[in-house]
Scaffold this active site. Structure first.
Site, PDB file in Angstrom:
ATOM      1  N   HIS A 164      20.144  33.335  76.488  1.00  0.00           N
ATOM      2  CA  HIS A 164      19.411  34.585  75.663  1.00  0.00           C
ATOM      3  C   HIS A 164      18.785  35.603  76.900  1.00  0.00           C
ATOM      4  O   HIS A 164      19.050  36.837  76.965  1.00  0.00           O
ATOM      5  CB  HIS A 164      18.553  34.205  74.769  1.00  0.00           C
ATOM      6  N   ASN A 255      16.477  39.883  62.363  1.00  0.00           N
ATOM      7  CA  ASN A 255      17.562  39.895  61.927  1.00  0.00           C
ATOM      8  C   ASN A 255      18.057  39.405  60.258  1.00  0.00           C
ATOM      9  O   ASN A 255      19.174  38.912  60.013  1.00  0.00           O
ATOM     10  CB  ASN A 255      18.729  39.035  62.920  1.00  0.00           C
TER      11      ASN A 255
END
Length: 395
Positions: A164, A255
């Protein structure tokens, strides 16, 4: 205050705490009491080895301790300190998508970064990336990465064991030229702050220590592509300290595809970022709301990955790195900008997003980031009103 008694209570709680489980954040209201407790801790830890597990944040006058409980501490020292749980915090990326290739990413083009490079490439702007670290061997990041810090294993390089952080770094400042990938601000200097483990998980205390490190090392802007649902006084406190020190924090909203969002993006001192898709609509997964300052590309974003590779990922994490990169381009031209001024310029120069059926523009917050518009506005503001008027007459 009985500093010895304070540490004795904590020592009992540390001894009773399960390994890698319960943790507490102990923050002192008064600097003198914090200094006294710190001095006593330095004396005791040479003999009481369990106290070596304690970590310290001078910026917010806090100790981070693995403790089973804090009831006795609060009962005895309620006028002196506060105690809160050290919550877990997660990265804001959806499950990994397909492997990518070295290309000019669509998001970098969508915010008009290549057109902005004639004005700024982000040269020498120091960007703190609080994340999983970075792949120092990646050819596209080789010239972009500074040493940074590994908060999980002090003294070691902040090497990425998740992917990430490397993905975020690529969007921010990859400089692979025609054979590799280019990020938004290819001449910015990235300082990876490894606070997240290989599972993409960290404690609030790790984030506090990361921001603390960025303030002490005079970082210009911080990228934080993560969040949590719970408010944390310690996290808000350190965010405010960074804000007052002149360091802008760009944070992803989350999200969940809902109105509202995660902390720290919901703190007013941060620049809150949502995600748009390739059609310039708010991405279906992105959180949204009036608190969103700006949206960035976040759907199927290709960027750098581990083992010198590339991968496409989606999430408000990806959107945030685009916005941080655009801000770095501006800070190279306007190093004296305050976090508030930067936020206002980002909001003012954003382009309208396309609405999905049933959406109202007012419910979405800000518009889509545009690096070229941002730089033009920043340059005009630097010239001042008289110069701007003369420029308009010349046009």
């Amino acid at each position: 205050m009985d500093y010895y008694g304070f540490w004795q209570i904590l020592l009992d709680e540390i001894s009773a705490a399960p390994k890698n489980d319960e943790r507490r954040i102990v923050t002192f209201y008064d600097a003198r009491h914090y200094a006294g407790a710190l001095s006593q801790w330095k004396t005791l830890r040479t003999k009481k080895t369990r106290l070596r597990q304690v970590q310290v944040s001078p910026l917010i006058r806090a100790f981070f301790v693995p403790a089973a409980s804090a009831a006795k501490l609060v009962h005895k020292f309620s006028d002196t300190l506060s105690v809160e749980d050290d919550y877990r915090i997660q990265l804001h990326a959806l499950p990994s998508e397909k492997t990518g290739t070295a290309v000019m990413p669509w998001g970098v083009k969508a915010i008009h970064a290549p057109q902005a490079w004639s004005k700024s490439t982000g040269v020498q702007v120091k960007v703190g990336v609080i994340d999983t670290g970075a792949d120092y061997r990646h050819p596209d990041l080789r010239h972009s990465l500074a040493t940074g810090v590994n908060l999980l294993r002090r003294g070691m390089l902040p090497l990425d064991d998740n992917g990430h952080g490397t993905h975020i770094a690529g969007t921010l400042a990859a400089a692979g030229g025609t054979r590799g990938m280019m990020g938004v601000a290819p001449r910015a200097i990235l300082y990876p702050v490894k606070a997240f483990d290989h599972n993409g998980s960290a404690y609030v205390s790790d984030i506090v220590l990361g921001i603390d490190w960025c303030v002490q090392n005079r970082i210009d802007i911080i990228n934080m592509s993560f969040g949590m649902k719970t408010r944390s006084k310690a996290l808000h406190n350190v965010v405010m300290k960074a804000y007052r020190a002149g360091i802008a924090i760009v944070a992803s909203s989350g999200n969940d595809g809902k109105r509202g969002g995660d902390y720290p993006a919901r703190y007013p001192e941060t620049i809150a970022v949502g995600a748009i898709d390739k059609k310039r609509r708010v991405a279906s997964f992105s959180n949204r709301g009036s608190y969103i300052d700006v949206y960035g590309p976040g759907e199927s974003v290709p960027s750098c990955w581990l083992k010198e590779g590339y991968k496409e990922m989606s999430g408000t994490s990806m959107a945030t790195s685009h916005v941080t990169g655009a801000a770095a381009l501006l800070l190279a031209l306007r190093p004296g900008l305050t976090p508030r001024e930067l936020k206002l310029l980002l909001r003012r120069t954003a382009c309208p997003v396309r609405l999905r059926k049933g959406q109202r523009r007012a419910s979405l917050g800000g518009g889509a980031a545009d690096a070229l518009r941002l730089l033009r506005a920043g340059i005009r503001a630097k010239r001042g009103p008289s110069a701007n008027a003369a420029s308009r007459r010349a046009d």
